[in-house]
Design a protein around this motif. Structure first.
Motif, PDB file in Angstrom:
ATOM      1  N   ARG A  90       6.190   6.017   7.489  1.00  0.00           N
ATOM      2  CA  ARG A  90       5.355   4.811   7.542  1.00  0.00           C
ATOM      3  C   ARG A  90       5.868   3.711   6.624  1.00  0.00           C
ATOM      4  O   ARG A  90       5.370   2.585   6.670  1.00  0.00           O
ATOM      5  CB  ARG A  90       3.909   5.134   7.132  1.00  0.00           C
ATOM      6  CG  ARG A  90       3.158   6.173   7.937  1.00  0.00           C
ATOM      7  CD  ARG A  90       2.737   5.740   9.330  1.00  0.00           C
ATOM      8  NE  ARG A  90       2.076   4.484   9.453  1.00  0.00           N
ATOM      9  CZ  ARG A  90       0.775   4.305   9.603  1.00  0.00           C
ATOM     10  NH1 ARG A  90      -0.041   5.326   9.612  1.00  0.00           N
ATOM     11  NH2 ARG A  90       0.278   3.108   9.773  1.00  0.00           N
ATOM     12  N   VAL A  91       6.844   4.005   5.781  1.00  0.00           N
ATOM     13  CA  VAL A  91       7.379   3.004   4.838  1.00  0.00           C
ATOM     14  C   VAL A  91       7.950   1.825   5.645  1.00  0.00           C
ATOM     15  O   VAL A  91       8.723   1.997   6.583  1.00  0.00           O
ATOM     16  CB  VAL A  91       8.454   3.633   3.917  1.00  0.00           C
ATOM     17  CG1 VAL A  91       9.144   2.552   3.093  1.00  0.00           C
ATOM     18  CG2 VAL A  91       7.840   4.691   3.032  1.00  0.00           C
ATOM     19  N   VAL A 125       0.876  -1.166   0.000  1.00  0.00           N
ATOM     20  CA  VAL A 125       0.000   0.000   0.000  1.00  0.00           C
ATOM     21  C   VAL A 125       0.915   1.218   0.000  1.00  0.00           C
ATOM     22  O   VAL A 125       1.920   1.243   0.709  1.00  0.00           O
ATOM     23  CB  VAL A 125      -0.913   0.011   1.250  1.00  0.00           C
ATOM     24  CG1 VAL A 125      -1.731   1.284   1.322  1.00  0.00           C
ATOM     25  CG2 VAL A 125      -1.805  -1.219   1.292  1.00  0.00           C
ATOM     26  N   ALA A 126       0.575   2.208  -0.809  1.00  0.00           N
ATOM     27  CA  ALA A 126       1.390   3.433  -0.864  1.00  0.00           C
ATOM     28  C   ALA A 126       1.297   4.166   0.468  1.00  0.00           C
ATOM     29  O   ALA A 126       0.200   4.412   0.985  1.00  0.00           O
ATOM     30  CB  ALA A 126       0.926   4.333  -1.996  1.00  0.00           C
ATOM     31  N   ALA A 144       0.392  -2.190   6.870  1.00  0.00           N
ATOM     32  CA  ALA A 144      -0.780  -1.398   6.495  1.00  0.00           C
ATOM     33  C   ALA A 144      -2.059  -2.090   6.969  1.00  0.00           C
ATOM     34  O   ALA A 144      -2.936  -1.455   7.564  1.00  0.00           O
ATOM     35  CB  ALA A 144      -0.812  -1.177   4.987  1.00  0.00           C
ATOM     36  N   GLU A 145      -2.168  -3.417   6.729  1.00  0.00           N
ATOM     37  CA  GLU A 145      -3.356  -4.173   7.154  1.00  0.00           C
ATOM     38  C   GLU A 145      -3.042  -5.670   7.179  1.00  0.00           C
ATOM     39  O   GLU A 145      -2.133  -6.148   6.515  1.00  0.00           O
ATOM     40  CB  GLU A 145      -4.536  -3.897   6.218  1.00  0.00           C
ATOM     41  CG  GLU A 145      -4.314  -4.383   4.803  1.00  0.00           C
ATOM     42  CD  GLU A 145      -5.512  -4.125   3.898  1.00  0.00           C
ATOM     43  OE1 GLU A 145      -6.652  -4.238   4.379  1.00  0.00           O
ATOM     44  OE2 GLU A 145      -5.288  -3.834   2.715  1.00  0.00           O
ATOM     45  N   VAL A 149       2.053  -4.213   3.252  1.00  0.00           N
ATOM     46  CA  VAL A 149       3.060  -3.345   3.855  1.00  0.00           C
ATOM     47  C   VAL A 149       3.079  -2.006   3.117  1.00  0.00           C
ATOM     48  O   VAL A 149       2.926  -1.950   1.894  1.00  0.00           O
ATOM     49  CB  VAL A 149       4.458  -4.018   3.773  1.00  0.00           C
ATOM     50  CG1 VAL A 149       5.527  -3.162   4.411  1.00  0.00           C
ATOM     51  CG2 VAL A 149       4.406  -5.396   4.430  1.00  0.00           C
ATOM     52  N   TYR A 150       3.288  -0.936   3.893  1.00  0.00           N
ATOM     53  CA  TYR A 150       3.413   0.384   3.296  1.00  0.00           C
ATOM     54  C   TYR A 150       4.738   0.483   2.530  1.00  0.00           C
ATOM     55  O   TYR A 150       5.790   0.076   3.032  1.00  0.00           O
ATOM     56  CB  TYR A 150       3.400   1.489   4.362  1.00  0.00           C
ATOM     57  CG  TYR A 150       2.030   1.761   4.943  1.00  0.00           C
ATOM     58  CD1 TYR A 150       0.991   2.222   4.132  1.00  0.00           C
ATOM     59  CD2 TYR A 150       1.789   1.605   6.301  1.00  0.00           C
ATOM     60  CE1 TYR A 150      -0.256   2.486   4.669  1.00  0.00           C
ATOM     61  CE2 TYR A 150       0.554   1.871   6.831  1.00  0.00           C
ATOM     62  CZ  TYR A 150      -0.473   2.306   6.002  1.00  0.00           C
ATOM     63  OH  TYR A 150      -1.705   2.561   6.540  1.00  0.00           O
TER      64      TYR A 150
END
Length: 194
Positions: free
Chosen positions: A164-165, A157-158, A169-170, A190-191
């Motif tokens: 946050r990189v 996910v961007a 993400a979820e 993952v971000y």
């Protein structure tokens, strides 16, 4: 009447001086060798020396037995640990496939909840309780960086901000572990940098 036999002629009978024949009887001991009254201090010293030797022998025997007992205890502990390890592996081989199937069933119930979420949540809770009874626990959902030891990245996910990189993400699918061993990694997105 008969006459007694005449002994044969020997030179000492003819007037020669007679030599003393060696005596076969024991000679009396010299006065210094004759036993006298025992010295009481010598008797006590001998008894104490004997007791010291016996005590030293008992001490050595006690130390040997103590070392043998320690070695036996260590061997018993090693056997007990090996038995526990073997039991865990045996249980894992028989229970793990069944528990893994229960995990898949839990996933299906969660996906198919549809309109009746109360029933699906109830069945899911019962299945999770059953899994936990046999030592299978869900990998906790925690925000933070991606952990390859317990997670599997299945998408990205961007990230909205550069800090946050690399973070999660979820959660796409829950992971499970038995003790410290991961049975199924948690699947996550993952971000990544935009």
């Amino acid at each position: 009447m008969s006459t007694p036999p005449v002994p044969p002629y020997t030179p000492h009978q003819a007037g020669q001086p007679q030599q003393a024949e060696p005596s076969e009887q024991p000679q009396p001991p010299e006065p210094s060798e004759q036993p006298g009254p025992a010295d009481p201090f010598a008797v006590v010293a001998d008894a104490v020396d004997g007791m010291r030797e016996e005590l030293a022998s008992l001490g050595d025997q006690f130390r040997r037995r103590l070392l043998n007992d320690r070695e036996a205890r260590r061997s018993l502990d090693e056997l007990h640990a090996a038995l526990g390890h073997t039991r865990e592996h045996a249980e894992g081989r028989t229970l793990q496939p069944l528990l893994y199937d229960l995990i898949l069933l839990t996933d299906r119930v969660e996906r198919q909840s549809g309109d009746d979420t109360q029933f699906a949540d109830s069945v899911t809770a019962e299945l999770r309780t059953l899994l936990e009874k046999y030592g299978m626990t869900r990998v906790p959902v925690t925000p933070g960086p991606f952990d390859p030891a317990a997670q599997e990245a299945v998408g990205t996910v961007a990230a909205v901000s550069p800090e946050r990189v690399g973070e999660i993400a979820e959660v796409v699918r829950h992971g499970y572990r038995m003790g410290e061993r991961v049975i199924r990694p948690q699947q996550v997105r993952v971000y990544t940098a935009p």
